[in-house]
Design a protein around this motif. Structure first.
Motif, PDB file in Angstrom:
ATOM      1  N   SER A 218       2.891   6.551  -5.700  1.00 17.54           N
ATOM      2  CA  SER A 218       2.994   6.291  -7.476  1.00 17.54           C
ATOM      3  C   SER A 218       1.958   7.222  -7.676  1.00 17.54           C
ATOM      4  CB  SER A 218       2.853   4.605  -7.430  1.00 17.54           C
ATOM      5  OG  SER A 218       3.763   4.225  -7.669  1.00 17.54           O
ATOM      6  N   TRP A 219       0.449   6.984  -6.885  1.00 19.50           N
ATOM      7  CA  TRP A 219      -0.316   7.644  -7.266  1.00 19.50           C
ATOM      8  C   TRP A 219      -0.149   9.635  -6.982  1.00 19.50           C
ATOM      9  CZ3 TRP A 219      -3.229   6.923 -11.009  1.00 19.50           C
ATOM     10  CH2 TRP A 219      -3.713   5.360 -10.908  1.00 19.50           C
ATOM     11  N   ILE A 220       0.800   9.715  -5.118  1.00 23.57           N
ATOM     12  CA  ILE A 220       1.305  10.767  -5.055  1.00 23.57           C
ATOM     13  C   ILE A 220       1.810  11.350  -6.171  1.00 23.57           C
ATOM     14  CG2 ILE A 220       2.173  12.549  -2.950  1.00 23.57           C
ATOM     15  CD1 ILE A 220       0.960  10.190  -1.454  1.00 23.57           C
ATOM     16  N   LYS A 221       3.005  10.636  -6.568  1.00 25.51           N
ATOM     17  CA  LYS A 221       3.992  11.220  -7.777  1.00 25.51           C
ATOM     18  C   LYS A 221       3.016  11.517  -9.045  1.00 25.51           C
ATOM     19  CE  LYS A 221       7.999   9.569  -9.686  1.00 25.51           C
ATOM     20  NZ  LYS A 221       9.487   8.392  -9.903  1.00 25.51           N
ATOM     21  N   LEU A 222       2.455  10.547  -8.828  1.00 22.45           N
ATOM     22  CA  LEU A 222       1.313  10.554 -10.435  1.00 22.45           C
ATOM     23  C   LEU A 222       1.003  12.179  -9.999  1.00 22.45           C
ATOM     24  CD1 LEU A 222       0.653  10.255 -13.448  1.00 22.45           C
ATOM     25  CD2 LEU A 222      -1.258   9.230 -12.209  1.00 22.45           C
ATOM     26  N   TYR A 223       0.451  12.440  -9.017  1.00 21.80           N
ATOM     27  CA  TYR A 223      -0.655  13.776  -9.034  1.00 21.80           C
ATOM     28  C   TYR A 223       0.611  15.273  -9.081  1.00 21.80           C
ATOM     29  CZ  TYR A 223      -5.202  11.940  -7.791  1.00 21.80           C
ATOM     30  OH  TYR A 223      -5.882  11.083  -7.799  1.00 21.80           O
TER      31      TYR A 223
ATOM     32  N   SER B 115       0.776  -1.208  -0.038  1.00 21.67           N
ATOM     33  CA  SER B 115      -0.217   0.151   0.138  1.00 21.67           C
ATOM     34  C   SER B 115       0.836   0.740  -0.059  1.00 21.67           C
ATOM     35  CB  SER B 115      -0.791  -0.329   0.991  1.00 21.67           C
ATOM     36  OG  SER B 115      -0.136   0.146   2.064  1.00 21.67           O
ATOM     37  N   LEU B 116       2.053   1.253   0.858  1.00 20.20           N
ATOM     38  CA  LEU B 116       2.761   2.568   0.672  1.00 20.20           C
ATOM     39  C   LEU B 116       3.157   2.444  -0.951  1.00 20.20           C
ATOM     40  CD1 LEU B 116       5.447   1.825   4.012  1.00 20.20           C
ATOM     41  CD2 LEU B 116       3.195   3.492   3.696  1.00 20.20           C
TER      42      LEU B 116
END
Length: 372
Positions: free
Chosen positions: A351-356, A345-346
């Motif tokens: 990954s999603w934070i990096k994409l945003y 989950s980390l």
């Protein structure tokens, strides 16, 4: 010529992965196998008015109407394999003919997925086209999608119909890139009527269709510059991975951790070497292919990311080999699943934070160039 070139490598890719799926027919299957067998029986044996009320099995029909009709159509063919699978009272029925039919139904319905992949490959930016087939973005994208580790184990071992459904979604995405917006919206509406879980994508679809079809520069006299927005940021990181190095790195982290999180689904002995082998093959290929594609632009992952991904190896050893030999296994059997879930989950969240962050920090000029 481009279409002929694509066929030259698409056919072997499809043939190879289909052969692998056929080899997995005798593999372990989960309770989802019985879920779908029961739905075959319900839709075949009962009038439509009772489909959603039948409760002989705990696995009641709870998917939207299109999927219920899909099961009904399958049942018309299933009766020629083994009629007993269509008896509602035959709970947990799994004859050889039943297994063969249900496995083949998933494999055959993957034709929709293959078509969706082919259409998405046509949308890949060809400015990075290479003379070497294995370094072409469209080829790499096809391998990442067709040979996706997660889909292989969830659909063709665990047992589900995700490939068929993701095929509809990929086709809808391809129609967006082709600016066939109404067709894209129709395909997504059909998808929603097959499986309600895709509801979480609906807001993104709504926003994109509003800006690209309902409110465009032409209709508002150019007062709103929607065209600077890149729709590709909203959908399918796999498509982005062959277009941009940063997105490729994000995709690799997300795919690796996401796939590893599926390991607990296959817990029987014979499937352990299968899941590890397929995971290694897919991970090594995706890393080497994407690194070769962007070799002139730097590394895909940085040092902390590499350390995080490398730690998946000792985590697997601890959860699969060491922990089961300890006395804690009897009292706390859930600990390996807990460790894998929390650790993965980390990576997924990162990954999603990096994409945003990538979306928000990307220069406006780059977004305009991508949208063209």
């Amino acid at each position: 010529m481009a279409a002929l070139s694509e066929r030259s490598w698409m056919v072997p890719l499809v043939f190879g992965v289909t052969l692998l799926k056929c080899l997995l027919i005798p593999a372990y299957h989960s309770t989802d196998f019985e879920v779908h067998r029961n739905w075959l029986a319900i839709t075949h044996s009962l009038p439509i008015s009772k489909w959603y009320y039948e409760a002989t099995s705990q696995w009641t029909l709870d998917y939207p109407p299109f999927f219920a009709w899909f099961e009904y159509l399958l049942s018309l063919i299933a009766q020629y394999f083994d009629k007993e699978m269509l008896v509602i009272q035959n709970l947990n029925y799994a004859s050889d003919a039943t297994i063969l039919f249900q496995r083949l139904s998933v494999i055959i319905m993957d034709i929709v997925f293959i078509y969706g992949v082919l259409e998405c490959c046509k949308c890949v930016n060809r400015r990075q086209e290479s003379k070497e087939i294995m370094e072409r973005p469209a080829f790499i994208l096809a391998v990442l999608l067709l040979w996706n580790f997660g889909l292989l184990i969830v659909d063709h071992i665990h047992f589900q119909y995700n490939g068929f459904l993701f095929g509809v979604m990929l086709l809808s995405i391809a129609r967006m890139f082709q600016e066939r917006h109404l067709e894209s919206a129709l395909l997504f509406a059909i998808l929603m009527n097959f499986k309600h879980i895709f509801l979480y994508v609906a807001p993104a679809y709504g926003i994109y269709l509003l800006r690209s079809y309902c409110f465009t520069e032409n209709k508002l006299g150019g007062s709103i510059q929607w065209k600077s927005f890149s729709c590709s940021r909203l959908f399918a990181l796999g498509l982005l991975a062959v277009e941009n190095r940063k997105d490729a790195g994000t995709y690799f982290i997300l795919a690796t951790t996401g796939h590893f999180s599926l390991f607990p689904l296959l817990f029987t002995g014979p499937e352990i070497p299968i899941k590890i082998g397929l995971m290694l093959l897919f991970t090594v290929y995706s890393f080497s292919a994407l690194r070769a594609l962007f070799r002139k632009e730097g590394s895909l992952v940085n040092l902390p990311e590499s350390i995080y991904l490398s730690a998946l190896v000792p985590l697997q050893v601890i959860c699969e080999i060491i922990y089961p030999l300890t006395a804690w296994q009897q009292r706390f059997p859930f600990v390996p699943l807990l460790l894998i879930s929390v650790y993965c989950s980390l990576g997924v969240t990162y990954s999603w934070i990096k994409l945003y962050i990538s979306v928000l920090m990307e220069p406006r000029s780059d977004r305009k160039m991508k949208a063209q």
